[in-house]
Design a protein around this motif. Structure first.
Motif, PDB file in Angstrom:
ATOM      1  N   ALA A 168      13.093   4.991  -8.689  1.00 45.07           N
ATOM      2  CA  ALA A 168      14.300   4.305  -8.203  1.00 45.07           C
ATOM      3  C   ALA A 168      14.699   4.850  -6.840  1.00 45.07           C
ATOM      4  O   ALA A 168      15.150   4.097  -5.954  1.00 45.07           O
ATOM      5  N   HIS A 169      14.519   6.167  -6.659  1.00 47.45           N
ATOM      6  CA  HIS A 169      14.894   6.784  -5.383  1.00 47.45           C
ATOM      7  C   HIS A 169      14.044   6.244  -4.243  1.00 47.45           C
ATOM      8  O   HIS A 169      14.571   5.849  -3.194  1.00 47.45           O
ATOM      9  N   VAL A 170      12.727   6.208  -4.432  1.00 43.91           N
ATOM     10  CA  VAL A 170      11.863   5.764  -3.338  1.00 43.91           C
ATOM     11  C   VAL A 170      12.033   4.263  -3.092  1.00 43.91           C
ATOM     12  O   VAL A 170      11.912   3.786  -1.955  1.00 43.91           O
ATOM     13  N   GLN A 171      12.321   3.507  -4.166  1.00 40.06           N
ATOM     14  CA  GLN A 171      12.554   2.075  -3.989  1.00 40.06           C
ATOM     15  C   GLN A 171      13.830   1.825  -3.192  1.00 40.06           C
ATOM     16  O   GLN A 171      13.938   0.839  -2.461  1.00 40.06           O
ATOM     17  N   SER A 172      14.805   2.728  -3.319  1.00 39.23           N
ATOM     18  CA  SER A 172      16.085   2.542  -2.628  1.00 39.23           C
ATOM     19  C   SER A 172      15.951   2.654  -1.123  1.00 39.23           C
ATOM     20  O   SER A 172      16.865   2.257  -0.390  1.00 39.23           O
ATOM     21  N   PHE A 173      14.827   3.168  -0.661  1.00 37.76           N
ATOM     22  CA  PHE A 173      14.621   3.302   0.781  1.00 37.76           C
ATOM     23  C   PHE A 173      14.729   1.951   1.485  1.00 37.76           C
ATOM     24  O   PHE A 173      15.160   1.876   2.633  1.00 37.76           O
ATOM     25  N   SER A 174      14.342   0.900   0.799  1.00 35.05           N
ATOM     26  CA  SER A 174      14.396  -0.431   1.417  1.00 35.05           C
ATOM     27  C   SER A 174      15.818  -0.902   1.661  1.00 35.05           C
ATOM     28  O   SER A 174      16.051  -1.812   2.463  1.00 35.05           O
ATOM     29  N   LYS A 175      16.802  -0.264   0.981  1.00 34.76           N
ATOM     30  CA  LYS A 175      18.189  -0.708   1.105  1.00 34.76           C
ATOM     31  C   LYS A 175      19.125   0.354   1.668  1.00 34.76           C
ATOM     32  O   LYS A 175      20.307   0.067   1.893  1.00 34.76           O
ATOM     33  N   ASP A 176      18.616   1.533   1.924  1.00 37.26           N
ATOM     34  CA  ASP A 176      19.455   2.646   2.393  1.00 37.26           C
ATOM     35  C   ASP A 176      19.878   2.404   3.844  1.00 37.26           C
ATOM     36  O   ASP A 176      19.061   2.454   4.763  1.00 37.26           O
ATOM     37  N   GLN A 177      21.191   2.151   4.044  1.00 40.71           N
ATOM     38  CA  GLN A 177      21.670   1.827   5.388  1.00 40.71           C
ATOM     39  C   GLN A 177      21.767   3.047   6.297  1.00 40.71           C
ATOM     40  O   GLN A 177      21.885   2.908   7.505  1.00 40.71           O
ATOM     41  N   LYS A 178      21.692   4.232   5.723  1.00 38.51           N
ATOM     42  CA  LYS A 178      21.812   5.442   6.530  1.00 38.51           C
ATOM     43  C   LYS A 178      20.464   5.953   7.002  1.00 38.51           C
ATOM     44  O   LYS A 178      20.306   6.357   8.153  1.00 38.51           O
ATOM     45  N   LEU A 179      19.464   5.944   6.107  1.00 39.03           N
ATOM     46  CA  LEU A 179      18.166   6.509   6.458  1.00 39.03           C
ATOM     47  C   LEU A 179      16.996   5.559   6.222  1.00 39.03           C
ATOM     48  O   LEU A 179      15.878   5.846   6.652  1.00 39.03           O
ATOM     49  N   GLY A 180      17.225   4.451   5.559  1.00 44.71           N
ATOM     50  CA  GLY A 180      16.130   3.582   5.175  1.00 44.71           C
ATOM     51  C   GLY A 180      15.807   2.486   6.174  1.00 44.71           C
ATOM     52  O   GLY A 180      16.119   2.573   7.362  1.00 44.71           O
ATOM     53  N   LEU A 181      15.180   1.425   5.648  1.00 43.84           N
ATOM     54  CA  LEU A 181      14.753   0.317   6.505  1.00 43.84           C
ATOM     55  C   LEU A 181      15.920  -0.353   7.233  1.00 43.84           C
ATOM     56  O   LEU A 181      15.780  -0.712   8.415  1.00 43.84           O
ATOM     57  N   PRO A 182      17.091  -0.537   6.595  1.00 47.98           N
ATOM     58  CA  PRO A 182      18.215  -1.108   7.352  1.00 47.98           C
ATOM     59  C   PRO A 182      18.605  -0.247   8.559  1.00 47.98           C
ATOM     60  O   PRO A 182      18.989  -0.784   9.606  1.00 47.98           O
ATOM     61  N   ALA A 183      18.513   1.071   8.414  1.00 46.76           N
ATOM     62  CA  ALA A 183      18.835   1.948   9.544  1.00 46.76           C
ATOM     63  C   ALA A 183      17.832   1.748  10.677  1.00 46.76           C
ATOM     64  O   ALA A 183      18.199   1.746  11.861  1.00 46.76           O
ATOM     65  N   GLY A 199       0.813  -1.208   0.000  1.00 48.70           N
ATOM     66  CA  GLY A 199       0.000   0.000   0.000  1.00 48.70           C
ATOM     67  C   GLY A 199       0.847   1.258   0.000  1.00 48.70           C
ATOM     68  O   GLY A 199       0.497   2.260  -0.646  1.00 48.70           O
ATOM     69  N   VAL A 200       1.964   1.218   0.710  1.00 50.26           N
ATOM     70  CA  VAL A 200       2.870   2.372   0.755  1.00 50.26           C
ATOM     71  C   VAL A 200       3.543   2.555  -0.601  1.00 50.26           C
ATOM     72  O   VAL A 200       3.663   3.676  -1.113  1.00 50.26           O
ATOM     73  N   LEU A 201       3.963   1.439  -1.216  1.00 51.44           N
ATOM     74  CA  LEU A 201       4.581   1.529  -2.537  1.00 51.44           C
ATOM     75  C   LEU A 201       3.601   2.086  -3.567  1.00 51.44           C
ATOM     76  O   LEU A 201       3.976   2.879  -4.443  1.00 51.44           O
ATOM     77  N   SER A 202       2.356   1.684  -3.448  1.00 47.90           N
ATOM     78  CA  SER A 202       1.340   2.200  -4.362  1.00 47.90           C
ATOM     79  C   SER A 202       1.149   3.697  -4.172  1.00 47.90           C
ATOM     80  O   SER A 202       1.044   4.454  -5.150  1.00 47.90           O
ATOM     81  N   ALA A 203       1.115   4.139  -2.911  1.00 52.41           N
ATOM     82  CA  ALA A 203       0.965   5.571  -2.637  1.00 52.41           C
ATOM     83  C   ALA A 203       2.156   6.359  -3.149  1.00 52.41           C
ATOM     84  O   ALA A 203       2.008   7.458  -3.697  1.00 52.41           O
ATOM     85  N   LEU A 204       3.356   5.810  -2.996  1.00 48.72           N
ATOM     86  CA  LEU A 204       4.550   6.476  -3.507  1.00 48.72           C
ATOM     87  C   LEU A 204       4.487   6.630  -5.025  1.00 48.72           C
ATOM     88  O   LEU A 204       4.815   7.677  -5.584  1.00 48.72           O
ATOM     89  N   SER A 205       4.046   5.569  -5.694  1.00 49.33           N
ATOM     90  CA  SER A 205       3.935   5.618  -7.152  1.00 49.33           C
ATOM     91  C   SER A 205       2.927   6.679  -7.588  1.00 49.33           C
ATOM     92  O   SER A 205       3.178   7.453  -8.524  1.00 49.33           O
ATOM     93  N   VAL A 256       9.695  11.165 -18.422  1.00 53.13           N
ATOM     94  CA  VAL A 256       9.957   9.731 -18.285  1.00 53.13           C
ATOM     95  C   VAL A 256      11.240   9.494 -17.491  1.00 53.13           C
ATOM     96  O   VAL A 256      11.297   8.647 -16.591  1.00 53.13           O
ATOM     97  N   ASP A 257      12.263  10.259 -17.821  1.00 53.04           N
ATOM     98  CA  ASP A 257      13.542  10.109 -17.108  1.00 53.04           C
ATOM     99  C   ASP A 257      13.386  10.423 -15.625  1.00 53.04           C
ATOM    100  O   ASP A 257      13.912   9.696 -14.764  1.00 53.04           O
ATOM    101  N   GLN A 258      12.668  11.492 -15.333  1.00 52.02           N
ATOM    102  CA  GLN A 258      12.493  11.872 -13.936  1.00 52.02           C
ATOM    103  C   GLN A 258      11.625  10.871 -13.190  1.00 52.02           C
ATOM    104  O   GLN A 258      11.861  10.590 -12.011  1.00 52.02           O
ATOM    105  N   GLN A 259      10.625  10.324 -13.873  1.00 57.10           N
ATOM    106  CA  GLN A 259       9.779   9.315 -13.224  1.00 57.10           C
ATOM    107  C   GLN A 259      10.601   8.083 -12.872  1.00 57.10           C
ATOM    108  O   GLN A 259      10.474   7.538 -11.768  1.00 57.10           O
ATOM    109  N   ASP A 260      11.446   7.660 -13.787  1.00 51.56           N
ATOM    110  CA  ASP A 260      12.307   6.511 -13.505  1.00 51.56           C
ATOM    111  C   ASP A 260      13.251   6.816 -12.336  1.00 51.56           C
ATOM    112  O   ASP A 260      13.469   5.970 -11.464  1.00 51.56           O
ATOM    113  N   LYS A 261      13.792   8.029 -12.347  1.00 54.84           N
ATOM    114  CA  LYS A 261      14.732   8.419 -11.292  1.00 54.84           C
ATOM    115  C   LYS A 261      14.039   8.485  -9.929  1.00 54.84           C
ATOM    116  O   LYS A 261      14.569   8.002  -8.918  1.00 54.84           O
ATOM    117  N   MET A 262      12.834   9.065  -9.897  1.00 52.06           N
ATOM    118  CA  MET A 262      12.114   9.193  -8.628  1.00 52.06           C
ATOM    119  C   MET A 262      11.656   7.837  -8.107  1.00 52.06           C
ATOM    120  O   MET A 262      11.738   7.557  -6.904  1.00 52.06           O
TER     121      MET A 262
END
Length: 854
Positions: free
Chosen positions: A724-739, A681-687, A716-722
């Protein structure tokens, strides 16, 4: 619940009582006869809006008999410093000091100011003296002494000792055993004598090296000035009791207590509060002159908001607190005759806080200083406007780390409010909404800090009265709780009013301090209460209901609420008008992308900055709900982890079920450690938020000026970039889920003073120590976990060394890690295994070696 900037104002704290009271207490002969001041140089200054100040020479003529034959009080209140405390995101500023009993003594060609420290030791014979200040004797007669300005540089540099983090005087305690700072240079900026009350006031600066300067207001005045009136009620407290006492009012309420002193072998402390010696006496407050005109009114409303109680007290029925606006010209910050709100115009500040000076022998308060940063309002607005996100610190709240001669009672963390604005949780539709929220936040915070100045300590059980599904329920019985900023807005009826609800705990406690408890009836409820010391106390077991930032009747329920905010698309209506993470995410584009903002996007740089702003704000919402916000899943679980420990001896009220409470907390632990990806649900809201944002930016002048094909490709480029950015939250060791998971693993370390619960619920045996050990071991030995998570798990697991369960689990973990090291096929994996093994203690390694041998 801290520090400062660069302006050099003449601030002042309002007179705690009317000046006539000082006249009535003035019995001794004036000890200063004449003062001459000569400017000799220009020196550096760290006061706001000033880069330099004068350095002076002084020639003062004193009455020898009056100086040598009476007792005095000395204070050295910090005005400003250039010392930045990274931990609290503050410059150390504006702290009031407890008054020190002193006397003068001639020593050769010096007049020394001495603290004999007899109240600091149980022996009347063995009490080492402390030299406070030295005045050069220029000449003398049988009746007079002519002296220079005082040199207190060694003492003042001692106050500014470095703390354990090596970042400056966060503890500001001259008697600490930590590394002391030697003065590099010392100069006096002003020297004056106030005849009424006989206040000798000297502003001193000390260069303590490494480009750090501390500025103090030193004051010396007859001890007679602080003589308590007949109406002043002395409340003796127990300095060894976390609550302050075990019987009477000091056990029922939580008052601020003075530092411990000795009366022979007896240790004493007293409740701090102002003296109201007459029916006309008031507690007056001023604010520093740099405050903008627009902020004067909210400050006054917050100060005078406390009159809602005094107006209704028996035989009182009048306003006690008065806000008198800006300080008069010529009054300096730290003058012990005044209470002041120091408005810090620098936008670097992580908290607001309060401190006070008092007579250690009875608790009578001389003055208080409240540090109130303009950043409290301005930075929050900038976070929203710029779409920025900043990690929230977690150690600012506790006051127990600040104590003794110079102390701040409370650090009211500002990052939470700023992150709240950036999270999308607050429904903002215009700058007017933001402005109003900022004003309300200012009033709430200042209202809380003035409560400390009146003598009230924290009460972290005030919010246990709150029931979100009951429309008649209010957020707390006390403003001295750490309450949710949004819920606390009802502390004032209107943005332009000082009126508001009378919170029952605060009403009772104030009546005890200032009206001899005339307004506390036998039928009044004895309300739950606890302070900082009790929240952190583990001796004999923890108190699971004494928790900071718990906005629930049952603190453990906050974990369920946090889970629902993450996984549900919407929440049932309650008093809080709460919204989910998904709803907050969908609000962000509406909040950021106003018509005016879009119209200002005219260049590629403007466009890229706007897209980054949206992405950063989405990060802010995720972090606020998941990890760092006070009501987030991560923070709520870490705060309530104490519920998995052994409880103290006092039984819980009947409407609390310890089994359910512990199960909720452990479910929070497991939920956090298994949360590897964002919910669907969160991923859908982000999209959807990304799509909405990019649809809106099509109307910007920049994209409108491009060819259709080029514009479409940019989107299109910015949509792909954004995405990718929000998806990276799941792996971000500084601010994301790993943190978030790493913080949880760190919090799971064993506390030596109290064990995890091990026992039965009905017929079910539960061993939470074993459950925690298994969780730590599983993460430590899981190769798919991040290195930071595994290292955090290793360190927490090592804290169980020396316990049978811990040693057994550690030994097995060492076997697994050793095998991983030996099977490594590259240097990085081998180094990681080695570092994890190293994180386990040497006694554990010995146990593991024994197992390997067998």
């Amino acid at each position: 619940m801290q520090k400062k900037y660069l302006i050099s104002f003449v601030f002042l704290l309002a007179s705690t009582v009317t000046t006539s009271c000082y006249r009535e207490n003035l019995k001794s002969k004036s000890f200063v006869q004449a003062v001459e001041v000569k400017t000799i140089d220009k020196k550096a200054s760290v006061a706001p809006d000033k880069t330099s100040s004068r350095s002076i020479q002084v020639k003062a003529t004193l009455d020898k008999n009056a100086v040598l034959n009476q007792e005095f009080f000395y204070s050295a209140n910090l005005q400003y410093s250039s010392i930045y405390d990274k931990h609290d995101d503050l410059y150390t500023q504006s702290l009031a000091q407890g008054l020190i009993p002193v006397h003068f003594r001639i020593a050769g060609n010096e007049l020394d100011l001495i603290a004999d420290n007899r109240d600091q030791f149980p022996s009347d014979v063995n009490h080492p003296e402390r030299l406070i200040s030295r005045f050069q004797i220029l000449s003398q007669t049988d009746t007079t002494l002519t002296i220079s300005e005082g040199n207190s540089s060694v003492y003042l540099a001692g106050i500014a000792n470095s703390d354990s983090k090596g970042v400056g005087p966060a503890n500001l305690k001259a008697t600490e055993t930590s590394t002391m700072i030697s003065p590099q240079e010392h100069w006096v900026r002003s020297f004056e004598f106030a005849a009424e009350g006989q206040y000798l006031l000297q502003e001193s600066s000390v260069d303590i090296g490494t480009d750090q300067i501390v500025e103090f207001m030193e004051a010396i005045f007859p001890r007679e000035n602080m003589k308590a009136s007949d109406s002043f009620k002395v409340y003796q407290m127990n300095p060894d009791s976390p609550a302050g006492g075990t019987e009477g009012y000091v056990a029922r309420y939580r008052f601020l207590n003075t530092d411990r002193i000795f009366n022979g072998e007896s240790k004493l402390a007293f409740a701090e509060h102002f003296d109201l010696p007459s029916e006309q006496a008031t507690i007056d407050w001023y604010v520093t002159p740099n405050i903008p005109d627009e902020d004067l009114a909210p400050v006054g409303l917050a100060v005078e908001g406390w009159n809602r109680y005094f107006r209704n007290f028996k035989a009182m029925h009048r306003d006690i607190l008065k806000f008198k606006g800006r300080l008069p010209q010529g009054i300096h910050l730290g003058d012990p005759r005044y209470n002041v709100i120091n408005w810090d115009s620098r936008l670097v500040a992580g908290a607001a806080y309060e401190s006070q000076s008092y007579d250690p022998s009875n608790g009578k308060q001389a003055n208080a200083i409240i540090y109130m940063p303009a950043a409290w309002i301005k930075i929050g607005m900038d976070y929203w406007a710029n779409g920025e996100f900043s990690e929230i610190g977690e150690a600012q709240a506790a006051a127990q780390s600040r104590s003794s001669r110079l102390k701040s009672v409370c650090f009211r963390d500002m990052h939470e409010a700023a992150a709240y604005l950036a999270s999308g949780k607050l429904r903002v539709r215009s700058e007017e909404d933001l402005k109003n929220f900022g004003i309300e936040l200012l009033k709430q915070t200042l209202f809380h800090e003035v409560g400390h100045a009146l003598g009230l300590a924290h009460n972290f059980k005030g919010s246990l009265s709150y029931k979100p599904n009951d429309s008649s329920s209010i957020f707390s019985t006390s403003i001295m709780d750490y309450n949710d900023f949004e819920i606390e807005r009802v502390a004032f009826e209107k943005i332009d009013s000082s009126s508001g609800p009378q919170l029952e705990y605060d009403r009772q406690a104030l009546s005890v301090l200032y009206n001899n408890a005339q307004d506390v009836a036998s039928s009044d409820p004895v309300l739950p209460t606890c302070n900082d010391a009790e929240a952190d106390n583990e001796a004999g077991g923890v108190d699971p209901l004494c928790t900071r930032y718990d906005i629930e009747h049952d603190p453990s329920a906050s974990i369920l609420t946090a889970v629902n905010r993450i996984y549900q698309s919407s929440l049932p209506a309650d008093v809080r008008h709460d919204i989910t993470l998904s709803e907050a995410i969908l609000q962000i584009p509406k909040t950021i992308l106003s018509a005016q903002t879009l119209a200002n996007i005219k260049t590629k740089s403007d466009f890229e900055h706007l897209v980054q702003k949206i992405s950063s704000s989405l990060d802010g919402a995720l972090n606020y709900y998941l990890s760092t916000g006070r009501s987030s899943l991560g923070y709520a679980t870490r705060t309530n982890l104490k519920m998995l420990y052994k409880f103290g001896g006092q039984a819980l009220p009947s409407d609390y079920d310890p089994q359910i409470m512990r199960e909720r907390v452990y479910s929070g632990v497991t939920e956090i450690l298994k949360l590897n990806t964002l919910p669907a649900g969160v991923l859908s809201a982000l999209s959807k938020a990304v799509e909405t944002s990019l649809e809106a930016v099509k109307l910007t002048p920049y994209l409108s000026a491009l060819e259709t094909s080029e514009s479409n490709q940019v989107l299109v480029d910015q949509q792909d970039k954004m995405n990718a950015h929000v998806q990276s939250f799941s792996k971000d060791q500084k601010l994301g889920l790993p943190a978030m998971r790493t913080k949880m693993l760190t919090a799971m370390a064993r506390h030596p003073a109290v064990p995890f619960f091990f026992g039965k619920f009905d017929k079910t045996q539960v061993d939470y120590e074993m459950l925690i050990l298994i969780q730590l071991s599983d993460v430590l030995t899981a190769k798919d976990r991040t290195s930071t998570e595994r290292l955090a798990a290793a360190k927490s697991l090592a804290s169980f060394s020396g316990r049978k369960l811990g040693d057994d689990v550690i030994a097995k973990a060492v076997l697994s890690l050793s095998a991983e090291r030996d099977a490594s096929d590259n240097s990085d994996s081998r180094d990681l295994a080695e570092s994890l093994l190293k994180a386990l203690s040497s006694p554990v390694e010995s146990t593991a070696n024994l197992l390997l041998t067998n």
